[in-house]
Design an enzyme around this catalytic site. Sequence first.
Site, PDB file in Angstrom:
ATOM      1  N   ASP A   1       0.895  -1.148   0.068  1.00 24.36           N
ATOM      2  CA  ASP A   1       0.108  -0.004   0.193  1.00 24.36           C
ATOM      3  C   ASP A   1       0.922   1.489  -0.069  1.00 24.36           C
ATOM      4  O   ASP A   1       2.015   1.189   0.377  1.00 24.36           O
ATOM      5  CB  ASP A   1      -0.890   0.170   1.257  1.00 24.36           C
TER       6      ASP A   1
ATOM      7  N   ASP B   1       3.361   1.866  -4.713  1.00 27.89           N
ATOM      8  CA  ASP B   1       2.220   2.679  -5.267  1.00 27.89           C
ATOM      9  C   ASP B   1       1.845   2.033  -6.732  1.00 27.89           C
ATOM     10  O   ASP B   1       2.962   1.654  -7.566  1.00 27.89           O
ATOM     11  CB  ASP B   1       2.726   3.992  -5.734  1.00 27.89           C
ATOM     12  N   VAL B   2       0.717   1.608  -6.952  1.00 24.77           N
ATOM     13  CA  VAL B   2       0.372   0.591  -8.045  1.00 24.77           C
ATOM     14  C   VAL B   2       0.519   1.179  -9.341  1.00 24.77           C
ATOM     15  O   VAL B   2       0.529   0.447 -10.374  1.00 24.77           O
ATOM     16  CB  VAL B   2      -0.934  -0.236  -7.885  1.00 24.77           C
TER      17      VAL B   2
ATOM     18  N   ASN C   1      -6.338  -5.242  -5.250  1.00 31.12           N
ATOM     19  CA  ASN C   1      -7.290  -4.620  -4.728  1.00 31.12           C
ATOM     20  C   ASN C   1      -7.446  -2.929  -4.755  1.00 31.12           C
ATOM     21  O   ASN C   1      -8.505  -2.295  -4.585  1.00 31.12           O
ATOM     22  CB  ASN C   1      -7.495  -5.165  -3.108  1.00 31.12           C
TER      23      ASN C   1
ATOM     24  N   TYR D   1     -15.419   6.050 -12.825  1.00 31.37           N
ATOM     25  CA  TYR D   1     -14.946   5.158 -11.826  1.00 31.37           C
ATOM     26  C   TYR D   1     -15.707   3.739 -12.474  1.00 31.37           C
ATOM     27  O   TYR D   1     -14.840   2.734 -12.599  1.00 31.37           O
ATOM     28  CB  TYR D   1     -15.917   5.438 -10.583  1.00 31.37           C
TER      29      TYR D   1
ATOM     30  N   LYS E   1     -13.723   0.217 -13.839  1.00 31.46           N
ATOM     31  CA  LYS E   1     -14.002  -1.046 -13.294  1.00 31.46           C
ATOM     32  C   LYS E   1     -14.412  -1.958 -14.618  1.00 31.46           C
ATOM     33  O   LYS E   1     -14.192  -3.141 -14.144  1.00 31.46           O
ATOM     34  CB  LYS E   1     -14.941  -0.913 -12.292  1.00 31.46           C
TER      35      LYS E   1
ATOM     36  N   VAL F   1     -19.924  -1.379   0.375  1.00 32.03           N
ATOM     37  CA  VAL F   1     -19.785  -1.618   1.409  1.00 32.03           C
ATOM     38  C   VAL F   1     -19.234  -0.426   2.092  1.00 32.03           C
ATOM     39  O   VAL F   1     -18.375   0.244   1.570  1.00 32.03           O
ATOM     40  CB  VAL F   1     -18.538  -2.697   1.751  1.00 32.03           C
TER      41      VAL F   1
ATOM     42  N   THR G   1     -16.984   1.065   3.731  1.00 31.20           N
ATOM     43  CA  THR G   1     -15.832   1.417   4.149  1.00 31.20           C
ATOM     44  C   THR G   1     -15.506   2.904   3.790  1.00 31.20           C
ATOM     45  O   THR G   1     -16.487   3.649   3.521  1.00 31.20           O
ATOM     46  CB  THR G   1     -14.717   0.807   2.962  1.00 31.20           C
TER      47      THR G   1
HETATM   48  N1  LIG Z   1     -16.162  -0.079  -0.631  1.00 29.19           N
HETATM   49  C1  LIG Z   1     -16.823  -0.275  -1.575  1.00 29.19           C
HETATM   50  O1  LIG Z   1     -18.303  -0.072  -1.614  1.00 29.19           O
HETATM   51  C2  LIG Z   1     -16.513  -0.990  -3.055  1.00 29.19           C
HETATM   52  C3  LIG Z   1     -17.283  -1.458  -4.000  1.00 29.19           C
HETATM   53  C4  LIG Z   1     -16.925  -2.036  -4.975  1.00 29.19           C
HETATM   54  C5  LIG Z   1     -15.632  -2.125  -5.144  1.00 29.19           C
HETATM   55  N2  LIG Z   1     -14.827  -1.702  -4.242  1.00 29.19           N
HETATM   56  C6  LIG Z   1     -13.441  -1.696  -4.850  1.00 29.19           C
HETATM   57  O2  LIG Z   1     -12.711  -2.382  -3.552  1.00 29.19           O
HETATM   58  C7  LIG Z   1     -11.320  -1.825  -3.677  1.00 29.19           C
HETATM   59  C8  LIG Z   1     -11.299  -1.569  -2.261  1.00 29.19           C
HETATM   60  O3  LIG Z   1     -12.000  -0.389  -1.910  1.00 29.19           O
HETATM   61  P1  LIG Z   1     -12.301   0.012  -0.342  1.00 29.19           P
HETATM   62  O4  LIG Z   1     -13.571   0.382  -0.166  1.00 29.19           O
HETATM   63  O5  LIG Z   1     -11.559  -0.604   0.666  1.00 29.19           O
HETATM   64  O6  LIG Z   1     -11.493   1.566  -0.401  1.00 29.19           O
HETATM   65  P2  LIG Z   1     -10.425   2.301   0.726  1.00 29.19           P
HETATM   66  O7  LIG Z   1     -10.511   3.822   0.101  1.00 29.19           O
HETATM   67  O8  LIG Z   1     -11.005   2.153   2.068  1.00 29.19           O
HETATM   68  O9  LIG Z   1      -9.072   1.532   0.571  1.00 29.19           O
HETATM   69  C9  LIG Z   1      -8.341   1.725  -0.719  1.00 29.19           C
HETATM   70  C10 LIG Z   1      -6.894   1.156  -0.290  1.00 29.19           C
HETATM   71  O10 LIG Z   1      -6.240   1.337  -1.652  1.00 29.19           O
HETATM   72  C11 LIG Z   1      -4.889   2.094  -1.290  1.00 29.19           C
HETATM   73  N3  LIG Z   1      -4.507   2.742  -2.430  1.00 29.19           N
HETATM   74  C12 LIG Z   1      -5.129   3.903  -3.119  1.00 29.19           C
HETATM   75  N4  LIG Z   1      -4.208   4.070  -4.095  1.00 29.19           N
HETATM   76  C13 LIG Z   1      -3.355   3.351  -4.205  1.00 29.19           C
HETATM   77  C14 LIG Z   1      -1.939   3.114  -4.914  1.00 29.19           C
HETATM   78  N5  LIG Z   1      -2.025   4.027  -5.943  1.00 29.19           N
HETATM   79  N6  LIG Z   1      -1.188   2.195  -4.525  1.00 29.19           N
HETATM   80  C15 LIG Z   1      -1.302   1.598  -3.471  1.00 29.19           C
HETATM   81  N7  LIG Z   1      -2.425   1.396  -2.704  1.00 29.19           N
HETATM   82  C16 LIG Z   1      -3.274   2.454  -3.005  1.00 29.19           C
HETATM   83  C17 LIG Z   1      -5.357   3.106  -0.316  1.00 29.19           C
HETATM   84  O11 LIG Z   1      -4.156   3.591   0.571  1.00 29.19           O
HETATM   85  C18 LIG Z   1      -6.098   2.271   0.683  1.00 29.19           C
HETATM   86  O12 LIG Z   1      -5.599   1.557   1.679  1.00 29.19           O
HETATM   87  C19 LIG Z   1     -11.107  -0.544  -4.478  1.00 29.19           C
HETATM   88  O13 LIG Z   1     -10.603  -1.376  -5.646  1.00 29.19           O
HETATM   89  C20 LIG Z   1     -12.638  -0.395  -4.712  1.00 29.19           C
HETATM   90  O14 LIG Z   1     -12.709   0.401  -5.875  1.00 29.19           O
HETATM   91  C21 LIG Z   1     -15.259  -1.002  -3.303  1.00 29.19           C
END
Ligand SMILES: NC(=O)c1ccc[n+]([C@@H]2O[C@H](COP(=O)([O-])OP(=O)(O)OC[C@H]3O[C@@H](n4cnc5c(N)ncnc54)[C@H](O)[C@@H]3O)[C@@H](O)[C@H]2O)c1
Length: 262
Positions: free
Chosen positions: A37, A60-61, A87, A156, A160, A191, A193
């Site tokens: 991360d 950093d991805v 993720n 977004y 996806k 979710v 988060t």
């Molecule tokens: N929460 C939801 O409702 C939901 C629904 C569908 C899909 N998603 C997907 O699930 C995944 C996780 O979402 P979340 O809700 O946990 O989000 P979040 O924002 O709580 O966490 C995202 C994490 O990704 C890390 N991150 C961001 N940019 C980065 C980079 N360039 N390099 C490395 N790490 C990086 C952040 O530091 C953080 O730890 C995402 O891909 C999101 O699009 C989330």
Amino acid sequence: MSELSGRRAVVTGGAQGLGEGMARALAAAGASVVVADVKDDLGAKVAADLGEGHGFVHLDVTDDSGWASALTAAVGELGGLDILVNNAGVEITSLITELDPADVRTMLEVNVLGTSLGLKHGLRTMRPGGAAGQGGTIINVSSVAATIAFPGIAVYSATKSAVDRLTRVAAMESGKLGYGVRVNCVYPGLVPTEMGAGLASDVAALGLFESPQAAVEGVVGLTPAGRLGTVEDMADAVVFLATDRARFITGVGLPVDGGMGM
Ligand SMILES: NC(=O)c1ccc[n+]([C@@H]2O[C@H](COP(=O)([O-])OP(=O)(O)OC[C@H]3O[C@@H](n4cnc5c(N)ncnc54)[C@H](O)[C@@H]3O)[C@@H](O)[C@H]2O)c1
């Protein structure tokens, strides 16, 4: 509970939210996990919490050479690599008429470029002759947003959908070229988060719903299971795809959305 014992996993975006839950669930299933991360403090804390045999690496991805060194470090620490969860992702809410090119680029960079580079380096590492070389599995995190039209998240959703296509072509190349790596993705539903809760507030602020609570109720109303998703719902699906129970599953997108996207 030890279905993944002896397996080595890297989870990007594992410092919080869904990624943290996935890292914890993979570890609970017996895997050794490296959290990757940009949030060093949070990521290191999750790894420390997981205990001995688990680790953290800064990644950093969007950084091609960063991927090479992070996976080299992870393979060194874990003694191999069998599971990569792509993720990490970002969501910036906007009406299409108000799009800011900088926000569009950020989402393309993290969600599309980041996942593409994860596939590149994951396949190189796990394919025969790679630093790990034993085959394995990659799980990308797409979204229910790739399967429905929800207002305020056009770009977004597009990123996806791109993750979904990347998954399928990667599975095809891996099969055709004998890499021995299954590649799948999940489509999580909403979710609460940091990202999910932020989205509910943002669409309300745009006037698309009366309040964040009304946005959540709107999502629940579209969901046959009648509730939001949980971190554990998503993590369990990722664990399933990582295990040998999913040994004949590759190139699919698995909805984990209570039926919202059907
Ligand atoms: N929460 C939801 O409702 C939901 C629904 C569908 C899909 N998603 C997907 O699930 C995944 C996780 O979402 P979340 O809700 O946990 O989000 P979040 O924002 O709580 O966490 C995202 C994490 O990704 C890390 N991150 C961001 N940019 C980065 C980079 N360039 N390099 C490395 N790490 C990086 C952040 O530091 C953080 O730890 C995402 O891909 C999101 O699009 C989330």
